[in-house]
Design an enzyme around this catalytic site. Sequence first.
Site, PDB file in Angstrom:
ATOM      1  N   HIS A  75       0.365  -1.436  -0.361  1.00  0.00           N
ATOM      2  CA  HIS A  75       0.054   0.374   0.042  1.00  0.00           C
ATOM      3  C   HIS A  75       0.830   1.117   0.029  1.00  0.00           C
ATOM      4  CE1 HIS A  75      -4.402  -1.580   1.427  1.00  0.00           C
ATOM      5  NE2 HIS A  75      -3.368  -2.236   0.001  1.00  0.00           N
ATOM      6  N   ASP A  76       1.614   1.188   0.620  1.00  0.00           N
ATOM      7  CA  ASP A  76       2.822   2.250   0.968  1.00  0.00           C
ATOM      8  C   ASP A  76       3.513   2.586  -0.946  1.00  0.00           C
ATOM      9  OD1 ASP A  76       4.251   4.436   2.307  1.00  0.00           O
ATOM     10  OD2 ASP A  76       6.425   2.595   1.634  1.00  0.00           O
ATOM     11  N   ASP A  83       7.692   5.856   0.520  1.00  0.00           N
ATOM     12  CA  ASP A  83       7.919   6.773   0.554  1.00  0.00           C
ATOM     13  C   ASP A  83       7.891   7.191   2.628  1.00  0.00           C
ATOM     14  OD1 ASP A  83       5.225   7.226   0.619  1.00  0.00           O
ATOM     15  OD2 ASP A  83       5.723   9.284  -0.348  1.00  0.00           O
ATOM     16  N   HIS A 170      -1.020 -13.089  -1.280  1.00  0.00           N
ATOM     17  CA  HIS A 170      -2.070 -13.667  -0.773  1.00  0.00           C
ATOM     18  C   HIS A 170      -2.167 -14.855  -0.027  1.00  0.00           C
ATOM     19  CE1 HIS A 170      -4.916 -10.171  -2.692  1.00  0.00           C
ATOM     20  NE2 HIS A 170      -3.727 -10.145  -1.960  1.00  0.00           N
ATOM     21  N   THR A 227      -3.359 -24.029   2.679  1.00  0.00           N
ATOM     22  CA  THR A 227      -2.105 -22.940   4.109  1.00  0.00           C
ATOM     23  C   THR A 227      -1.460 -22.191   4.212  1.00  0.00           C
ATOM     24  OG1 THR A 227      -0.278 -23.386   2.220  1.00  0.00           O
ATOM     25  CG2 THR A 227      -0.356 -25.584   2.953  1.00  0.00           C
ATOM     26  N   ASP A 232       3.215 -20.131   0.578  1.00  0.00           N
ATOM     27  CA  ASP A 232       3.922 -20.946  -1.047  1.00  0.00           C
ATOM     28  C   ASP A 232       3.305 -20.875  -2.397  1.00  0.00           C
ATOM     29  OD1 ASP A 232       1.705 -22.108   0.021  1.00  0.00           O
ATOM     30  OD2 ASP A 232       1.895 -23.654   0.453  1.00  0.00           O
TER      31      ASP A 232
END
Length: 309
Positions: A75-76, A83, A170, A227, A232
């Site tokens: 997100h940054d 930054d 994810h 998992t 993985d």
Amino acid sequence: MAFPLHESKLPILAFAMLVFISILSRSLHASDPPLTLDYYASTCPNVLEIVKKEMECEVLSDPRNAALIVRLHFHDCFVQGCDGSNKIESECPGIVSCADLLTIAARDAVILVGGPYWDVPLGRKDSKTASFELAASNLPTADEGLLPIISKFLYQGLSVTDLVALSGAHTIGMARCENFRARIYGDFKTTSERSPMSETHLKNLKSMCPAAGGAGDNNVSAMDYITPNLFDNSFYQLLLKGDGLLNSDQELYSSLLGVNTKNLVIKYAHDPLAFFQQFSDSMVKMGNITNPDSFVNGEVRTNCRFVNT
């Protein structure tokens, strides 16, 4: 997705749009200042070890913290370049930027849950501003279609390959009910192969995320239910089965417009080493998205929660 154009024109127009955005993105990032691997060699030589030990404590206390750090880094970088406009705690006050700390922490978090290592170029400065408007417009959302997501990545100078590889993060992430409600009460059964395991999973999802609007919005589920705490390639294997939790993820495999993304999903589902290598390369590439203004007008925060006074 609904388009006010004849279907036969969609692939050509979509390709033209993506090529234009890709050219634009290269011009936006062409003059970004270079980063180096040894930026803190003389000023804070222990910074990598400090961050590593802190992340070990955080991830060992709760493996889900690994996904939170990676998400924060993502997100940054997508809002106005990496930054530090997202606040984190600082080490080596006044020397190491919060943006660099977050980049290092994301790498270490992935390693601690079984993911790959990569070298982290350093030398970012922290922005004095943050933009809610850019956060709302630049970040992909859970219910977006494939083309808008690709365009957001291309705008940042990231390719379709980067999109598919970075989505693999994810495999350790969690999602809130409000972000997957439409999916589980919509086309989940259409894409899923309906195995006993996926049927049970869908039943569990519906029990903790009721169809009624607002109920259970903040309940969470792992995006990789096989998992959830291990980095993985099972995330991609779930997409092959049609069991992606988020619409934006399943679109990588199921969208009619996603020939390239589908092939990459298949590749990473069957070749974990190829996924690890590309994920490492794409994380470095994403981490190199910088905010040119922060190099000129930025700072090194002494407290990552606040700009310097």
